[in-house]
Every structure is written in structure tokens, then in C-alpha cells.
Design a protein around this motif. Sequence first.
Motif, mmCIF file in Angstrom:
data_model
loop_
_atom_site.group_PDB
_atom_site.id
_atom_site.type_symbol
_atom_site.label_atom_id
_atom_site.label_comp_id
_atom_site.label_asym_id
_atom_site.label_seq_id
_atom_site.Cartn_x
_atom_site.Cartn_y
_atom_site.Cartn_z
ATOM 1 N N TYR A 31 50.817 32.547 41.634
ATOM 2 C CA TYR A 31 49.842 33.601 41.409
ATOM 3 C C TYR A 31 50.033 34.143 39.994
ATOM 4 N N PHE A 32 48.922 34.384 39.309
ATOM 5 C CA PHE A 32 48.968 34.979 37.980
ATOM 6 C C PHE A 32 48.516 36.435 38.062
ATOM 7 N N GLY A 37 43.694 48.759 32.718
ATOM 8 C CA GLY A 37 44.007 50.161 32.466
ATOM 9 C C GLY A 37 44.853 50.356 31.224
ATOM 10 N N LEU A 38 45.059 51.603 30.872
ATOM 11 C CA LEU A 38 45.824 51.933 29.671
ATOM 12 C C LEU A 38 47.264 51.460 29.756
ATOM 13 N N LEU A 39 47.838 51.507 30.951
ATOM 14 C CA LEU A 39 49.240 51.126 31.128
ATOM 15 C C LEU A 39 49.398 49.644 31.483
ATOM 16 N N GLN A 40 48.287 48.928 31.511
ATOM 17 C CA GLN A 40 48.322 47.489 31.820
ATOM 18 C C GLN A 40 49.077 47.188 33.115
ATOM 19 N N ARG A 41 48.737 47.958 34.132
ATOM 20 C CA ARG A 41 49.335 47.704 35.438
ATOM 21 C C ARG A 41 48.659 46.518 36.122
ATOM 22 N N VAL A 42 49.372 45.924 37.059
ATOM 23 C CA VAL A 42 48.821 44.798 37.814
ATOM 24 C C VAL A 42 47.773 45.328 38.790
ATOM 25 N N VAL A 43 46.534 44.847 38.633
ATOM 26 C CA VAL A 43 45.439 45.302 39.491
ATOM 27 C C VAL A 43 44.970 44.198 40.445
ATOM 28 N N GLY A 44 45.527 43.022 40.315
ATOM 29 C CA GLY A 44 45.157 41.929 41.199
ATOM 30 C C GLY A 44 45.944 40.680 40.868
ATOM 31 N N PRO A 297 39.220 32.721 42.516
ATOM 32 C CA PRO A 297 40.588 32.720 43.057
ATOM 33 C C PRO A 297 41.230 34.109 43.036
ATOM 34 N N LEU A 298 40.569 35.073 42.369
ATOM 35 C CA LEU A 298 41.057 36.449 42.386
ATOM 36 C C LEU A 298 40.807 37.109 43.735
ATOM 37 N N ASN A 299 39.739 36.649 44.415
ATOM 38 C CA ASN A 299 39.406 37.200 45.735
ATOM 39 C C ASN A 299 38.836 36.083 46.601
ATOM 40 N N PRO A 300 39.691 35.138 47.026
ATOM 41 C CA PRO A 300 39.194 33.984 47.796
ATOM 42 C C PRO A 300 38.701 34.395 49.176
ATOM 43 N N PRO A 301 37.807 33.596 49.761
ATOM 44 C CA PRO A 301 37.278 33.911 51.095
ATOM 45 C C PRO A 301 38.379 33.876 52.154
ATOM 46 N N SER A 302 38.161 34.593 53.227
ATOM 47 C CA SER A 302 39.089 34.545 54.354
ATOM 48 C C SER A 302 38.909 33.240 55.105
#
Length: 338
Positions: A31-32, A37-44, A297-302
Motif C-alpha cells: 500500500y502506498f 493537508g498542511l501537515l501532510q498527514r496520511v489521508v488514505g 485502487p484508493l477506494n476499491p469495490p467491496s
Amino acid sequence: MDGTIAAMQDAPKSPPSGRKELIQVRNLVKYFPVRGGLLQRVVGWVQAVDNVSFTVREGETFGLVGESGCGKTTVGRTMLRLVEPTSGSVIFDGQEVFKLRGEALKRMRRNMQIIFQDPYASLDPRVPIGDSIAEGLLVHGIGTPKERFETVLEMLAKVGLEDYHAKRYPHEFSGGQRQRIGIARALALRPKFIVADEPVSALDVSIQSQVLNILKSLQQEFGLTYLFIAHNLSVVEHISERVGVMYLGKMVETAPREVFFRNPLHPYTKALMSAIPIPDPTIKRERIILQGDVPSPLNPPSGCRFHPRCPVAMEQCKFQEPEYREVSPEHWVACWAV
């Protein structure tokens, strides 16, 4: 592509039973992170490779196919530790690759090399190609300068280039010649295993056949094992002994070449097969046109990741991921409809 096929050598026969498994890929995940955001947090997370398993036997060519973005190249790079895995394991010749560190990993890399898709981007434009080919020998401390230069000339001869080419720079070569240089560089350390990442996709048809024949002759001469990543199923059919199909980070089908092309089982594999051109205008093949686009691939189907585009999808496919199971000897598939 019929020009390529006509010029290629005879296809390899199926691997004999009992041949040693050189590489075992088990539940490979990569997973990549996506930051924002400003703090470059992991959002996905981009689920590039998700729970992929297969084996490659010693001396065989395992073809890995699928659409762009399905994770084929990431599988190859992760196997070589060019990209660090999220989880899973790769066992090469009895050793766990992901647990190796320092000198042990360096020694392992002598036996695992890669041929990149874009040879020009992988060659330093400021360095003569002879020095690029010799770089691996220098890093591993193999031979004297004279011996390394002799090895460079030997490798150039193996791929059909001349001694004087060693002093030339990458921009002085054609695309096919640069790909030969990439093969020579991968071969210089005498590896056991080579990842060939779409080595002919950017080449003209006539040059494709030359490069493929070089790969086959080198495999026979040095006993090489290939992971051959490609889009073109016609090429894969002629160079591979077993074939695996990936879709959106998942392995959906694996089979010996003859079984794979005679009796594909997964609906996605059947759709890929229907797109292969037939070099006979009197024969018409019924095309399977898949609806919609490849999901992200960021939000693949169920459930089954192919179900939004599958022509035979059932209600079960939307919610429950199919088991990757062996339906006949060496033929594995992940589909509820099979």
C-alpha cells in the motif's frame, strides 16, 4: 503482432513436474500512503498490491499480465526490494528476501536483477554504456578493472552489440539497442532471476521479436528464470510457460500456458482474450466489451473487485471476496461463477 510471432523462436513447453520452485511469493501486500493537508498527514492508502501469491519455478518464464495500474510492476519491484513491502513474504532459493539486511541483502541482489520498461530513463546519460554495465560488478567488488571490461564486452556480444559501443553514450543508440544494453547490464552479474518489466512494449514489432529471441537464448544458455511483465497476450503466449492475470491489485487467475489460452475461466481473462487479434480476416472473434472504467485502487469495490464491470456478476460478488482456489491441476482462479 503477427510479425513478431512469425520471427520468434519456438514456444517453450510446459515445465516438467518436480522442477524446483525458485521463488515463492506469499500474500504480498503493498500500500502506498496518500498525504494531504498542511501537515501532510496520511489521508488514505493506494492498494497497489493486495494479497498476491504465486510461485516461479527454476528456469521457467512466468508471465504476469493485466491492465495498466493493476500492480504488475509493483509486484516485480517489491520482490526485488526496490520498493519495501507492506506485508507478505518472498522466499528466493530458500531465503526470506524481506528479512535480509546489509551484506546479506547485497549478496542476494547479485542473483535478482531487473530489466526496466524504459531503458533510456534507467541509463545515466552522462556515463558511457560500458561503465553502466560494469557498475554492478564494481559495486560487488567482482574482478579487476581489466576483467570487468572483458565482462562488459562479453555481455555486449551476447546481446548483439559491438565492442566499440562500450564507449558510446545512451543518446547515441536506438530504443531497441538501449533495451539490449539494459539486458546486458542485468546479465553482467550472472543472476538466477530477472524481472523483465514490459521489456518490448515501447519497441517496433520487428525489434520486439529480436529482443524476445535474445531473452530466450540467454535463458537457455545461462539457465535464467524470468518474471515477464507485459500487456501483450500474444507475446506472453509465446514466451511464458505459466501465466498469471492481475486486476486492481489482485491475482485473479493463474494457469499453465496451454490451459490458460485454451480454457480461460475468469470473466476478466476472457475479456482480455477476446481482444487478441487473429491474423486471419476470415475468422471473426466475438469481443467482450467491459462496461465502465477501472475503479480506483484508493477506494476499491467491496467483494470481488471486478464485479462492477463483470458481465456475469451475482449478488454474492458485491459483498464477499471470492476465494483464490485451485480448480484443476495448477489452474487457480478467484471467481464465484466458476
